[in-house]
Scaffold this active site. Structure first.
Site, short mmCIF file in Angstrom:
data_model
loop_
_atom_site.label_atom_id
_atom_site.label_comp_id
_atom_site.label_asym_id
_atom_site.label_seq_id
_atom_site.Cartn_x
_atom_site.Cartn_y
_atom_site.Cartn_z
N SER A 1 1.08 -1.31 0.11
CA SER A 1 0.18 0.56 0.15
C SER A 1 0.66 1.15 -0.27
O SER A 1 1.90 1.63 0.43
CB SER A 1 -0.85 0.10 1.42
OG SER A 1 -1.87 -1.52 1.73
N1 SAM Z 1 -1.31 -5.12 3.90
C1 SAM Z 1 0.26 -4.95 2.86
C2 SAM Z 1 1.18 -4.39 2.76
O1 SAM Z 1 1.73 -4.27 3.58
O2 SAM Z 1 2.48 -4.63 1.73
C3 SAM Z 1 -0.92 -4.44 1.90
C4 SAM Z 1 -2.28 -5.81 1.19
S1 SAM Z 1 -2.21 -5.86 -0.43
C5 SAM Z 1 -3.20 -4.39 -0.96
C6 SAM Z 1 -3.77 -6.31 0.07
C7 SAM Z 1 -3.53 -7.70 0.33
O3 SAM Z 1 -4.63 -9.05 0.91
C8 SAM Z 1 -3.68 -8.63 -0.43
O4 SAM Z 1 -1.53 -9.45 -0.59
C9 SAM Z 1 -3.56 -10.09 -0.80
O5 SAM Z 1 -3.46 -11.26 -1.58
C10 SAM Z 1 -4.70 -9.97 0.15
N2 SAM Z 1 -5.90 -10.91 0.58
C11 SAM Z 1 -6.88 -10.35 -0.07
N3 SAM Z 1 -7.89 -10.72 0.03
C12 SAM Z 1 -7.84 -12.05 0.96
C13 SAM Z 1 -8.15 -12.74 2.49
N4 SAM Z 1 -9.60 -12.65 1.94
N5 SAM Z 1 -7.87 -12.79 3.34
C14 SAM Z 1 -6.72 -13.08 3.58
N6 SAM Z 1 -5.68 -11.81 3.24
C15 SAM Z 1 -5.75 -11.82 1.68
#
Ligand code: SAM
Length: 217
Positions: A66
Site C-alpha cells: 500500500s
Molecule cells: N498490508 C499489505 C502491505 O503492507 O504490503 C498490503 C496489502 S495488499 C493491498 C492486499 C492483500 O490482501 C494482498 O496481499 C491480498 O493477497 C490479500 N488478501 C485478499 N483477500 C484476502 C483474504 N480473503 N484473506 C487474506 N488476505 C487477503
C-alpha cells in the site's frame, strides 16, 4: 532483498514523513513508526529506488504494497494503544504489519496467497518484528484468537464481514475500505454491544478482498 539501512534511506524516510505531515497525518506514534521501519526492506530489488515514493507498488501475484499515506491513515484511524491485540487481514509484503508491530501491539496477520505469506513471514521474522503470520481466508477472521481490540482490512471489501465484526471486542474498532472493486470509502466501525457506530474517512483504491466474505471473481 537489501537489508542495509544507511543515511540515504533515513534521509528519504524523513522527507516521506514531511510528505505525510503535509497530507494531514498528525499521530506522533504513527509518524515515529513510519520513520523507523525501512520500507525498502519490503521491496523487490528492481523497484528499490521507488521505496520512499508515496505510492503503491507491485509485490507479485497481482498484489501491492500500500501507499505510505494509506498505511499511515489506516494506522491513525485504528487509534492504537500499546499492548492491544490487533488483527490485520492482507499481510501482503508485511510492511503494514511491521508498522503496527513497531507501535507495540500484539499483531496477528493473515494472508491468502501462499507465496506472499511465506515471504512476508520470513522477512518479518528475519527483521526481528514480533508478528504472528497465518495463511488462510482472512475474510472469516481468526476465530481461535478472537476477540481483538482492533481489526484492519487492507483489501477492498464489498461490505464489513459479519464474522469480523463478531471477532471485535466490545468498544473495539474495525477499519476497512468498503465499496466496489475500483473505489472504496475508508470506514471505521466501533462496536457498541450489538450496535455499529460507523464513520467515513475518504476515498481510497485497494485490491479486492477475496474469500468467502469477499469478491467472488
Ligand atoms: N498490508 C499489505 C502491505 O503492507 O504490503 C498490503 C496489502 S495488499 C493491498 C492486499 C492483500 O490482501 C494482498 O496481499 C491480498 O493477497 C490479500 N488478501 C485478499 N483477500 C484476502 C483474504 N480473503 N484473506 C487474506 N488476505 C487477503
Amino acid at each position: 532483498m537489501l537489508f542495509k539501512d544507511d543515511y540515504k534511506h533515513k534521509g528519504l524516510r524523513k522527507s516521506l514523513i514531511n510528505t505525510l505531515k503535509a497530507k494531514g497525518i498528525t499521530n506522533e506514534i504513527v509518524l515515529y513508526a513510519m520513520e523507523s521501519v525501512p520500507r525498502h526492506y519490503f521491496f523487490d530489488d528492481a523497484l528499490l529506488h521507488h521505496a520512499y515514493e508515496d505510492k503503491a507498488f507491485p509485490i507479485g501475484n497481482g498484489q501491492t504494497i500500500s501507499q505510505p499515506y494509506t498505511v499511515a491513515r489506516q494506522s491513525e484511524l485504528l487509534d492504537i494503544k500499546e499492548g492491544m491485540k490487533v488483527l490485520e487481514i492482507g499481510t501482503g509484503s508485511g510492511y503494514q504489519a511491521a508498522i503496527l508491530s513497531q507501535m507495540k501491539v500484539r499483531l496477528f496477520t493473515i494472508e491468502t496467497v501462499e507465496p506472499l505469506y511465506k515471504k512476508a513471514k520470513a522477512d518479518l521474522h528475519r527483521l526481528g518484528y514480533n508478528v504472528r503470520c497465518y495463511l488462510g481466508d482472512g475474510s472469516l477472521g481468526l476465530k481461535r484468537y478472537a476477540p481483538f481490540d482492533r481489526i484492519l482490512l487492507t483489501a477492498a471489501a464489498p461490505k464489513i464481514p459479519d464474522m469480523l465484526f463478531e471477532q471485535l471486542k466490545d468498544g473495539g474498532l474495525l477499519v476497512a475500505p468498503v465499496g466496489d472493486k475500483k473505489t472504496q470509502t475508508m470506514v471505521r466501525v466501533k462496536k457498541h454491544g450489538h450496535e455499529r457506530i460507523t464513520e467515513k474517512h475518504g476515498l481510497f483504491a485497494f485490491v479486492p478482498l477475496t474469500g468467502k466474505e469477499g469478491w467472488k471473481n
